[in-house]
Design an enzyme around this catalytic site. Structure first.
Site, PDB file in Angstrom:
ATOM      1  CG  ASN A  11      -1.832   1.142   1.330  1.00  0.00           C
ATOM      2  OD1 ASN A  11      -1.426   2.274   1.090  1.00  0.00           O
ATOM      3  ND2 ASN A  11      -3.079   0.908   1.701  1.00  0.00           N
ATOM      4  CG  ASP A  13      -3.069   4.655   0.763  1.00  0.00           C
ATOM      5  OD1 ASP A  13      -3.125   4.478  -0.465  1.00  0.00           O
ATOM      6  OD2 ASP A  13      -3.911   4.211   1.567  1.00  0.00           O
ATOM      7  CG  HIS A  14       0.658   6.490   4.744  1.00  0.00           C
ATOM      8  ND1 HIS A  14      -0.191   7.536   5.014  1.00  0.00           N
ATOM      9  CD2 HIS A  14       0.004   5.362   5.119  1.00  0.00           C
ATOM     10  CE1 HIS A  14      -1.311   7.061   5.556  1.00  0.00           C
ATOM     11  NE2 HIS A  14      -1.211   5.746   5.628  1.00  0.00           N
ATOM     12  NE  ARG A  22       8.001  21.519   2.846  1.00  0.00           N
ATOM     13  CZ  ARG A  22       9.316  21.681   2.950  1.00  0.00           C
ATOM     14  NH1 ARG A  22      10.086  21.624   1.890  1.00  0.00           N
ATOM     15  NH2 ARG A  22       9.852  21.895   4.115  1.00  0.00           N
ATOM     16  CG  HIS A  47      -8.210   4.291   1.066  1.00  0.00           C
ATOM     17  ND1 HIS A  47      -8.378   4.209   2.429  1.00  0.00           N
ATOM     18  CD2 HIS A  47      -9.417   4.649   0.570  1.00  0.00           C
ATOM     19  CE1 HIS A  47      -9.641   4.512   2.734  1.00  0.00           C
ATOM     20  NE2 HIS A  47     -10.287   4.791   1.622  1.00  0.00           N
ATOM     21  NE  ARG A  49      -9.334   8.638   4.310  1.00  0.00           N
ATOM     22  CZ  ARG A  49      -9.586   7.773   5.306  1.00  0.00           C
ATOM     23  NH1 ARG A  49      -8.824   6.722   5.481  1.00  0.00           N
ATOM     24  NH2 ARG A  49     -10.569   7.992   6.137  1.00  0.00           N
ATOM     25  NE  ARG A  53      -7.484  11.664   5.363  1.00  0.00           N
ATOM     26  CZ  ARG A  53      -8.042  11.104   6.449  1.00  0.00           C
ATOM     27  NH1 ARG A  53      -7.326  10.303   7.213  1.00  0.00           N
ATOM     28  NH2 ARG A  53      -9.286  11.339   6.755  1.00  0.00           N
ATOM     29  CG  HIS A  54      -3.487   8.992   1.539  1.00  0.00           C
ATOM     30  ND1 HIS A  54      -4.331   8.277   0.724  1.00  0.00           N
ATOM     31  CD2 HIS A  54      -3.755   8.589   2.804  1.00  0.00           C
ATOM     32  CE1 HIS A  54      -5.064   7.475   1.475  1.00  0.00           C
ATOM     33  NE2 HIS A  54      -4.766   7.647   2.752  1.00  0.00           N
ATOM     34  CD  GLU A  74      -7.014  -0.116   1.151  1.00  0.00           C
ATOM     35  OE1 GLU A  74      -7.121   0.957   1.770  1.00  0.00           O
ATOM     36  OE2 GLU A  74      -6.221  -0.994   1.476  1.00  0.00           O
ATOM     37  CB  THR A 104      -5.725   4.830   9.695  1.00  0.00           C
ATOM     38  OG1 THR A 104      -5.619   3.749   8.765  1.00  0.00           O
ATOM     39  CG2 THR A 104      -5.824   4.281  11.115  1.00  0.00           C
ATOM     40  CB  THR A 105      -9.581   2.009   7.466  1.00  0.00           C
ATOM     41  OG1 THR A 105      -9.161   2.685   6.283  1.00  0.00           O
ATOM     42  CG2 THR A 105     -10.942   1.396   7.242  1.00  0.00           C
ATOM     43  CD  GLU A 155      -7.168  -6.144   3.108  1.00  0.00           C
ATOM     44  OE1 GLU A 155      -7.276  -6.163   1.869  1.00  0.00           O
ATOM     45  OE2 GLU A 155      -6.409  -5.370   3.711  1.00  0.00           O
ATOM     46  CG  HIS A 195      -5.425  -1.303   9.415  1.00  0.00           C
ATOM     47  ND1 HIS A 195      -4.962  -0.669  10.533  1.00  0.00           N
ATOM     48  CD2 HIS A 195      -5.985  -0.357   8.635  1.00  0.00           C
ATOM     49  CE1 HIS A 195      -5.252   0.621  10.427  1.00  0.00           C
ATOM     50  NE2 HIS A 195      -5.861   0.848   9.284  1.00  0.00           N
ATOM     51  N   GLY A 196      -1.889  -2.301   9.989  1.00  0.00           N
ATOM     52  CA  GLY A 196      -1.012  -2.215  11.147  1.00  0.00           C
ATOM     53  C   GLY A 196       0.089  -3.266  11.198  1.00  0.00           C
ATOM     54  N   GLY A 217       1.199  -1.210   4.362  1.00  0.00           N
ATOM     55  CA  GLY A 217       1.606   0.087   3.856  1.00  0.00           C
ATOM     56  C   GLY A 217       2.375   0.949   4.825  1.00  0.00           C
ATOM     57  CG  HIS A 218       1.705   3.901   8.725  1.00  0.00           C
ATOM     58  ND1 HIS A 218       2.364   3.669   9.922  1.00  0.00           N
ATOM     59  CD2 HIS A 218       1.641   5.245   8.592  1.00  0.00           C
ATOM     60  CE1 HIS A 218       2.661   4.829  10.474  1.00  0.00           C
ATOM     61  NE2 HIS A 218       2.234   5.787   9.701  1.00  0.00           N
TER      62      HIS A 218
HETATM   63  N1  PXP Z   1      -6.005  -2.976   4.240  1.00  0.00           N
HETATM   64  C1  PXP Z   1      -6.936  -1.997   4.269  1.00  0.00           C
HETATM   65  C2  PXP Z   1      -8.328  -2.326   3.846  1.00  0.00           C
HETATM   66  C3  PXP Z   1      -6.600  -0.683   4.664  1.00  0.00           C
HETATM   67  O1  PXP Z   1      -7.547   0.282   4.705  1.00  0.00           O
HETATM   68  C4  PXP Z   1      -5.251  -0.398   4.995  1.00  0.00           C
HETATM   69  C5  PXP Z   1      -4.869   0.994   5.358  1.00  0.00           C
HETATM   70  O2  PXP Z   1      -5.092   1.829   4.280  1.00  0.00           O
HETATM   71  C6  PXP Z   1      -4.325  -1.453   4.923  1.00  0.00           C
HETATM   72  C7  PXP Z   1      -4.721  -2.732   4.568  1.00  0.00           C
HETATM   73  C8  PXP Z   1      -2.874  -1.234   5.217  1.00  0.00           C
HETATM   74  O3  PXP Z   1      -2.702  -0.846   6.535  1.00  0.00           O
HETATM   75  P1  PXP Z   1      -1.295  -0.271   7.006  1.00  0.00           P
HETATM   76  O4  PXP Z   1      -1.064   0.975   6.224  1.00  0.00           O
HETATM   77  O5  PXP Z   1      -1.500  -0.040   8.460  1.00  0.00           O
HETATM   78  O6  PXP Z   1      -0.267  -1.323   6.703  1.00  0.00           O
END
Ligand code: PXP
Length: 253
Positions: A11, A13-14, A22, A47, A49, A53-54, A74, A104-105, A155, A195-196, A217-218
């Protein structure tokens, strides 16, 4: 049991979050997607959104045209996002709940009480040949509703497991994930999780044999600050592969 190959969806996104701090074009999420492909990712997740935002609309456009890996979009179940998904035709669409003020979600979709709202989205995306995934908490009632609504994939939200302190709370969260992954298999749903996840939490989740994809991702983008994105993804990939191999599976795509 011979477990299946475990795919890694990265992922990005970040990367866009840092770019947007910037404005301008650096760092480029499409470049991150190319790096991910070279480091062993099997797919790219982004994602879009409502508040952009990203990831931006332009990022989705470029990811669709310039990246060879399957794109997992997403999205919230809104008319605007459905139109965007149908226009780009990503490999997969993962429906997620979206609250404007959340960082976050925060939790999974409530497919049980949102059934009538979600059903037409699942159908329209599926009819367009997009693989529909529902992001849910590890809860059998949600999985039953996901199956009934016609989703191909669930998921599982791993956030509670990842955030739990070591000990009984974490073990209970893990048992809920393992039970939900087994229930997904019984219901004929392909099972993903995310997630996480971190280097520390990924091994136990990767060892659950019916999970076939992790979306991360994060942590990877944060770790990239210290060791580089390529190295962070390769290490994550290696930890996933080792855990799955130790749990009895072979790495064969
Ligand atoms: N899966 C879903 C459905 C999510 O919304 C996210 C966060 O955007 C992730 C996975 C990835 O989570 P993380 O960025 O915490 O790894």
């Amino acid at each position: 049991m011979m477990s299946r190959y475990l795919r890694l969806g990265v992922n990005i996104d970040h990367v866009a979050t840092i770019r947007n701090a910037r404005g301008g074009r650096h760092p480029d999420p499409v470049r991150a997607a190319r790096t991910a492909a070279g480091a062993g990712a099997d797919g790219i997740t982004a994602h879009l959104r409502e508040d952009r935002r990203h990831i931006s609309d332009g990022d989705i456009d470029r990811l669709s045209r310039e990246i060879d890996l399957p794109l997992n979009l997403e999205m919230a179940a809104t008319g605007e996002m459905l139109a965007i998904a149908l226009r780009h035709g990503p490999h997969a669409a993962c429906l997620v709940p979206e609250k404007r003020k959340e960082v976050t979600t925060e939790g999974g979709l409530d497919v049980v009480s949102g059934f009538d709202h979600l059903a037409p989205y699942v159908k329209s995306l599926g009819d367009a040949g997009i693989r529909v995934s529902l992001f849910v908490d590890p809860d059998e009632a949600q999985l039953g509703a996901a199956s009934e609504i016609g989703a191909a994939v669930v998921e599982l939200h791993t956030g509670v497991y990842c955030d739990a302190p070591a000990g009984a709370e974490r073990e209970a969260a893990f048992e809920r994930l393992a039970a939900a992954a087994a229930a997904a298999e019984r219901l004929g749903l392909e099972c993903h999780a995310g997630h996480g996840l971190t280097f520390e939490s990924v091994a136990a989740v990767a060892a659950i044999p019916t999970i076939v994809e992790l979306n991360i991702g994060h942590f990877l983008v944060g770790e990239a600050i210290f060791s580089g994105l390529d190295s962070a993804i390769k290490r994550m990939r290696a930890l996933m592969d080792r855990s799955r191999a130790e749990a009895g599976g072979a790495r064969s795509a």
